[in-house]
Design an enzyme around this catalytic site. Sequence first.
Site, PDB file in Angstrom:
ATOM      1  N   ARG A   1       0.842 -10.447   7.343  1.00 32.99           N
ATOM      2  CA  ARG A   1       0.881  -9.308   6.427  1.00 32.99           C
ATOM      3  C   ARG A   1       2.156  -8.512   6.715  1.00 32.99           C
ATOM      4  NH1 ARG A   1      -3.969  -9.373   9.065  1.00 32.99           N
ATOM      5  NH2 ARG A   1      -3.375  -7.508  10.246  1.00 32.99           N
TER       6      ARG A   1
ATOM      7  N   ARG B   1     -10.987   0.268  14.511  1.00 33.06           N
ATOM      8  CA  ARG B   1     -10.869   0.950  13.226  1.00 33.06           C
ATOM      9  C   ARG B   1     -12.012   0.475  12.328  1.00 33.06           C
ATOM     10  NH1 ARG B   1      -4.888   0.934  10.661  1.00 33.06           N
ATOM     11  NH2 ARG B   1      -5.329  -1.295  10.513  1.00 33.06           N
TER      12      ARG B   1
ATOM     13  N   HIS C   1      -6.195  -7.207  13.458  1.00 38.92           N
ATOM     14  CA  HIS C   1      -4.951  -6.435  13.450  1.00 38.92           C
ATOM     15  C   HIS C   1      -4.592  -6.070  14.885  1.00 38.92           C
ATOM     16  CE1 HIS C   1      -1.907  -4.028  11.360  1.00 38.92           C
ATOM     17  NE2 HIS C   1      -2.114  -3.089  12.262  1.00 38.92           N
TER      18      HIS C   1
ATOM     19  N   ASP D   1      11.535  24.328  -2.395  1.00 40.64           N
ATOM     20  CA  ASP D   1      12.277  23.548  -3.387  1.00 40.64           C
ATOM     21  C   ASP D   1      13.764  23.439  -3.094  1.00 40.64           C
ATOM     22  OD1 ASP D   1       9.835  23.754  -5.119  1.00 40.64           O
ATOM     23  OD2 ASP D   1      10.479  25.846  -5.177  1.00 40.64           O
TER      24      ASP D   1
ATOM     25  N   CYS E   1      13.143  25.651   2.319  1.00 41.44           N
ATOM     26  CA  CYS E   1      12.207  26.304   1.400  1.00 41.44           C
ATOM     27  C   CYS E   1      11.365  25.242   0.678  1.00 41.44           C
ATOM     28  CB  CYS E   1      12.981  27.141   0.382  1.00 41.44           C
ATOM     29  SG  CYS E   1      14.188  28.271   1.117  1.00 41.44           S
TER      30      CYS E   1
ATOM     31  N   LYS F   1       0.843  -1.195   0.000  1.00 39.36           N
ATOM     32  CA  LYS F   1       0.000   0.000   0.000  1.00 39.36           C
ATOM     33  C   LYS F   1       0.881   1.249   0.000  1.00 39.36           C
ATOM     34  CE  LYS F   1      -0.521  -0.031   5.044  1.00 39.36           C
ATOM     35  NZ  LYS F   1      -1.465  -0.031   6.166  1.00 39.36           N
TER      36      LYS F   1
ATOM     37  N   TYR G   1      14.507  32.186   4.599  1.00 36.26           N
ATOM     38  CA  TYR G   1      13.358  32.967   5.072  1.00 36.26           C
ATOM     39  C   TYR G   1      13.452  33.248   6.570  1.00 36.26           C
ATOM     40  CZ  TYR G   1      11.015  32.000   0.630  1.00 36.26           C
ATOM     41  OH  TYR G   1      10.681  31.925  -0.704  1.00 36.26           O
TER      42      TYR G   1
END
Length: 390
Positions: free
Chosen positions: A226, A139, A169, A321, A319, A42, A272
């Site tokens: 799992r 859940r 689970h 990027d 930042c 997943k 910044y």
Amino acid sequence: MGERQPFYRDTWVEVNLDEVEKNIHNFQSWLPDETQMMAVVKANGYGHGAEHVARVALRLGVPYIGVATLDEALALRKTGVTAPVLVLGYIRPQDTKLAAEYSIALTVFQADWLDQASKVIEDDDLINCHLKIDTGMARIGIRTEKEGHAVVKRIRDSKNFQLEGVYTHFATADELDASYADEQKNRFDRMLRWLKKEHPEPIKYIHAGNSATALRHLDKVYNMVRVGISMYGLTPADEIAEHLPFELHEAFSLHSRLVHVKKLSAGEAISYGATYQAQKDEWIGTVPIGYADGWIRENATQGEVLVNGVRCPIVGRICMDQMMVLLPHRVEVGEKVTLIGRQQEDMISVAEVARRLGTITYEIPCMISYRVPRAVWKGGKMVQIDNDVF
């Protein structure tokens, strides 16, 4: 494995499938002979690439693949994966026809859902169902025999649904204290005894364990586990890191390169807010990665990278990027920067980054965004590049 796709930015993830293979082999050797694995891929294989990991697992004899959503299951089918795939989460009843068309197994736990799903599937459709039992995770799943009776009756009375599996689970399998897991197992066993009376026909798969359960609680694995996070070489929790039965091999690393290097004088500010000021003459390198890539601003708090095998602190605010690092001396533009992974004698692990951010190992590879291409390695060489930007 496919044609390499180019990328035009010096920031990338490396996924080493050889390490994934080692982890699967170790699990297969460790688990009881009667217990099989479900490879959980997943969230795009926890950020590693669902298709690549699924194919490695299937080649090694893993019989089942687990995903969270119908979209993820369909994505695997469209890559040509034909093995059994289970959706571990909820899907809308109106989408059941699509699941049947692609032979995707579904988690069931609501009688009303089965009633609605029955209206959209056709006479010759067959859905393999795994009944989810909530033993303490709160859940999804049935909680009582009364709820279960309604669900199982509808499966039993329908020619379109087949009960292939039952599962639960564990909420605390990654903790040293096993008392709550023991309590959940007792509840699950009681429900299994009830289910045997309610549904006398044999059920193929009984699974309760995740990676932590498989590593620490072999008395709770039944005939399938799992395996997710530890298939990728990551420890489910720091608490059990020193109590593992075998070594885990990290498959994920994150790299970039210096795109600019400059010398700042004492008192000059960076990024910044001007929150960092050079204490003396300092060499500063700019690295083209930022929070839009999933390298969030909190990484600047005591965060480090490796350059030429030396730890270099992140300075100033990260930042969108780009970010800046403090270099020990002048370094050439183009030098490799490792944010996660090994350089020479040092390594920044996923667990180290998770501790710094106050989170868990699961979150780190998942948060590295689609903007960062994945270079897939197999047999000691790069075999494919996945670039989802274009």
